[in-house]
Design a protein around this motif. Structure first.
Motif, PDB file in Angstrom:
ATOM      1  N   THR A  74       0.826  -1.213   0.000  1.00 10.50           N
ATOM      2  CA  THR A  74       0.000   0.000   0.000  1.00 10.50           C
ATOM      3  C   THR A  74       0.857   1.258   0.000  1.00 10.50           C
ATOM      4  OG1 THR A  74      -0.175  -0.146   2.424  1.00 10.50           O
ATOM      5  CG2 THR A  74      -1.946  -1.152   1.131  1.00 10.50           C
ATOM      6  N   PHE A  76       4.137   1.753   0.360  1.00 11.89           N
ATOM      7  CA  PHE A  76       5.506   1.757  -0.152  1.00 11.89           C
ATOM      8  C   PHE A  76       5.612   1.156  -1.554  1.00 11.89           C
ATOM      9  CE2 PHE A  76       5.834   1.092   4.553  1.00 11.89           C
ATOM     10  CZ  PHE A  76       6.076   2.426   4.843  1.00 11.89           C
ATOM     11  N   MET A  77       4.549   1.289  -2.333  1.00 19.12           N
ATOM     12  CA  MET A  77       4.617   0.852  -3.724  1.00 19.12           C
ATOM     13  C   MET A  77       5.634   1.706  -4.478  1.00 19.12           C
ATOM     14  SD  MET A  77       2.427  -1.623  -4.083  1.00 19.12           S
ATOM     15  CE  MET A  77       2.126  -1.672  -5.829  1.00 19.12           C
ATOM     16  N   THR A  78       6.409   1.086  -5.348  1.00 18.42           N
ATOM     17  CA  THR A  78       7.451   1.804  -6.093  1.00 18.42           C
ATOM     18  C   THR A  78       7.110   1.854  -7.579  1.00 18.42           C
ATOM     19  OG1 THR A  78       8.742  -0.187  -6.520  1.00 18.42           O
ATOM     20  CG2 THR A  78       9.154   0.960  -4.442  1.00 18.42           C
ATOM     21  N   TRP A  81       6.745  -1.298 -10.106  1.00 15.21           N
ATOM     22  CA  TRP A  81       5.547  -2.069 -10.409  1.00 15.21           C
ATOM     23  C   TRP A  81       4.983  -1.707 -11.784  1.00 15.21           C
ATOM     24  CZ3 TRP A  81       2.168  -5.427  -7.424  1.00 15.21           C
ATOM     25  CH2 TRP A  81       2.818  -5.975  -6.314  1.00 15.21           C
ATOM     26  N   LEU A 129      -5.635  -1.656  -5.002  1.00 15.21           N
ATOM     27  CA  LEU A 129      -4.627  -1.900  -6.040  1.00 15.21           C
ATOM     28  C   LEU A 129      -5.226  -2.684  -7.198  1.00 15.21           C
ATOM     29  CD1 LEU A 129      -1.697  -1.847  -7.058  1.00 15.21           C
ATOM     30  CD2 LEU A 129      -1.279  -3.914  -5.692  1.00 15.21           C
ATOM     31  N   GLU A 148      -0.313   7.077 -11.247  1.00 15.41           N
ATOM     32  CA  GLU A 148       0.377   5.991 -10.546  1.00 15.41           C
ATOM     33  C   GLU A 148      -0.397   5.636  -9.291  1.00 15.41           C
ATOM     34  OE1 GLU A 148       4.120   7.664  -9.716  1.00 15.41           O
ATOM     35  OE2 GLU A 148       4.731   7.849 -11.817  1.00 15.41           O
ATOM     36  N   TYR A 149      -0.448   4.333  -8.995  1.00 12.05           N
ATOM     37  CA  TYR A 149      -1.199   3.885  -7.828  1.00 12.05           C
ATOM     38  C   TYR A 149      -0.593   4.382  -6.523  1.00 12.05           C
ATOM     39  CZ  TYR A 149      -3.040   0.949  -4.144  1.00 12.05           C
ATOM     40  OH  TYR A 149      -3.598   0.528  -2.965  1.00 12.05           O
ATOM     41  N   ARG A 150       0.704   4.530  -6.471  1.00 12.03           N
ATOM     42  CA  ARG A 150       1.329   4.945  -5.213  1.00 12.03           C
ATOM     43  C   ARG A 150       0.861   6.331  -4.780  1.00 12.03           C
ATOM     44  NH1 ARG A 150       7.589   6.744  -6.035  1.00 12.03           N
ATOM     45  NH2 ARG A 150       7.322   8.180  -7.787  1.00 12.03           N
ATOM     46  N   ASP A 151       0.254   7.098  -5.705  1.00 11.86           N
ATOM     47  CA  ASP A 151      -0.285   8.398  -5.333  1.00 11.86           C
ATOM     48  C   ASP A 151      -1.578   8.282  -4.546  1.00 11.86           C
ATOM     49  OD1 ASP A 151       1.788   9.699  -6.609  1.00 11.86           O
ATOM     50  OD2 ASP A 151       0.735   9.825  -8.529  1.00 11.86           O
ATOM     51  N   HIS A 153      -2.092   7.102  -1.709  1.00 13.82           N
ATOM     52  CA  HIS A 153      -1.875   7.436  -0.304  1.00 13.82           C
ATOM     53  C   HIS A 153      -1.198   8.794  -0.126  1.00 13.82           C
ATOM     54  CE1 HIS A 153      -3.042   3.359   0.836  1.00 13.82           C
ATOM     55  NE2 HIS A 153      -2.244   2.927  -0.143  1.00 13.82           N
ATOM     56  N   ARG A 154      -1.020   9.530  -1.235  1.00 18.47           N
ATOM     57  CA  ARG A 154      -0.320  10.813  -1.142  1.00 18.47           C
ATOM     58  C   ARG A 154      -1.176  11.992  -1.574  1.00 18.47           C
ATOM     59  NH1 ARG A 154       5.214  10.996  -4.012  1.00 18.47           N
ATOM     60  NH2 ARG A 154       4.021  10.264  -5.836  1.00 18.47           N
TER      61      ARG A 154
END
Length: 365
Positions: A74, A76-78, A81, A129, A148-151, A153-154
């Protein structure tokens, strides 16, 4: 004067009850009726309780490992991926989730409910995801949103709503299937995300309206606390052991933080409004004691400290007496704590008595 014991129960024999009758504190008839009632209650079958997680080294390892695994999928996705493409990410997310649920089943058969809850939660946390990968692969991801999916949580964006509703649905299904309290954690976190993304949807601005988001946070927080009370009440009145677990903890935690944050970020030039804020936080301290939820007491104490800090730096900035008065107030609060500890059981019962009848079971657990 002997201080009251901190326990909420005492052990009595028939001789103790009859001794009270002989001392004239109750009548012999009352003594007989009380003993008959207590004996019947003791003889009634009680469902075995499910052990709650303890703060020991084993459970610390459970939660550390589980949260690391959840964080890896969740927070810490980079960018690496992206090499798999959306369909590859979907396959990996579904594969991880199926494996996590299989391990959950295995752990439950062995009676290891805490690590089982962590693995089931990992499966739920993979839902956004998988939904993101599916939407992206089908070309259904809304234009203009984060790429991007990592966004997730941001950045706050209304386009995440499909991921959040899917996560809530998955968590509800998992809770219905497994009855593991830690599964409420992704529900509470998703409600927190949801309140910000809904605010973004309603404003539809290029930037971010913090004032509107603050107010939405207050409303969502109060609603989440209301949901927590309802869940808590149902759990405490349930008869099945797996239903009597603390499913309301995470809802109380995030609901209180959302509501208190929304309230604390409000600005006003009115001293009366600031005084009202301080009194609300004092009420939160006692509310936490009444219903046995420390999060309200902690947040209320922080709010009171913030209000006193405002008084010292703004209202009484040039006062020589304010530091001394505040010192005396602090010592008085310490003294109040000592007195509270000695009379905690009686105070707890009195505060619970002030609650509406439907909520009194919350303060008796």
């Amino acid at each position: 004067m002997t201080p009251n014991p901190p326990e909420s129960r005492v052990w009595l024999s028939r001789a103790d009850v009859m001794a009270a009758a002989q001392a004239g504190e109750i009548t012999p008839q009352q003594a007989e009726r009380l003993w008959a009632r207590w004996s019947a209650a003791q003889a009634a079958p009680h469902p075995p309780a499910i052990a709650a997680p303890r703060f020991d080294f084993t459970h610390t390892l459970y939660y550390l490992g589980g949260l690391l695994a959840i964080g890896a999928m969740t927070l810490f996705m980079t960018l690496g991926w992206d090499l798999f493409g959306p369909w590859g990410v979907l396959a990996l997310a579904v594969g991880y989730a199926v494996a996590a649920l299989a391990v959950t089943q295995h752990l439950l058969r062995q009676g290891l409910r805490t690590p089982a809850g962590l693995l089931a939660t990992l499966a739920v946390c993979l839902t956004p995801l998988a939904v993101w990968a599916l939407q992206t692969g089908l070309g259904l991801w809304p234009v203009g949103g984060p790429a991007e999916y990592r966004d997730y949580h941001r950045f706050i964006d209304w386009r995440w709503l499909t991921l959040e509703f899917a996560t809530l649905a998955a968590a509800v299904v998992a809770l219905w299937r497994y009855r593991l309290p830690f599964l409420v954690m992704p529900v509470a976190v998703t409600l927190w995300y949801l309140n910000m993304d809904v605010a973004h949807l309603l404003t539809q601005k290029d930037g971010f309206d913090w004032v509107f988001t603050r107010d939405v946070s207050l409303v969502f927080g109060l609603a989440t606390c209301g949901l927590a009370v309802w869940v808590d009440l149902r759990c405490r009145l349930a008869t099945e052991p797996e239903h009597r677990q603390d499913f309301a903890f995470w809802l109380y935690l995030f609901g209180a933080v959302m509501a208190w944050g929304g309230l604390s970020l409000r600005e006003s030039d009115s001293e009366l409004a600031k005084l009202g804020y301080g009194l609300i936080n004092v009420a939160l301290v006692f509310l936490g004691a009444a219903i046995g939820r420390r999060v309200f007491t902690v947040l209320g104490a922080l709010g009171v400290a913030g209000y006193l800090g405002y008084l010292s730096h703004r209202v009484f900035a040039d006062s020589l007496l304010f530091p001394f008065a505040l010192t005396l107030l602090g010592l008085g609060v310490v003294g109040l704590g000592i007195w509270w500890q000695r009379h905690e059981v009686a105070i707890h019962a009195r505060l619970a008595g002030w609650l509406p009848a439907a909520l009194r079971p919350l303060a008796q657990g």
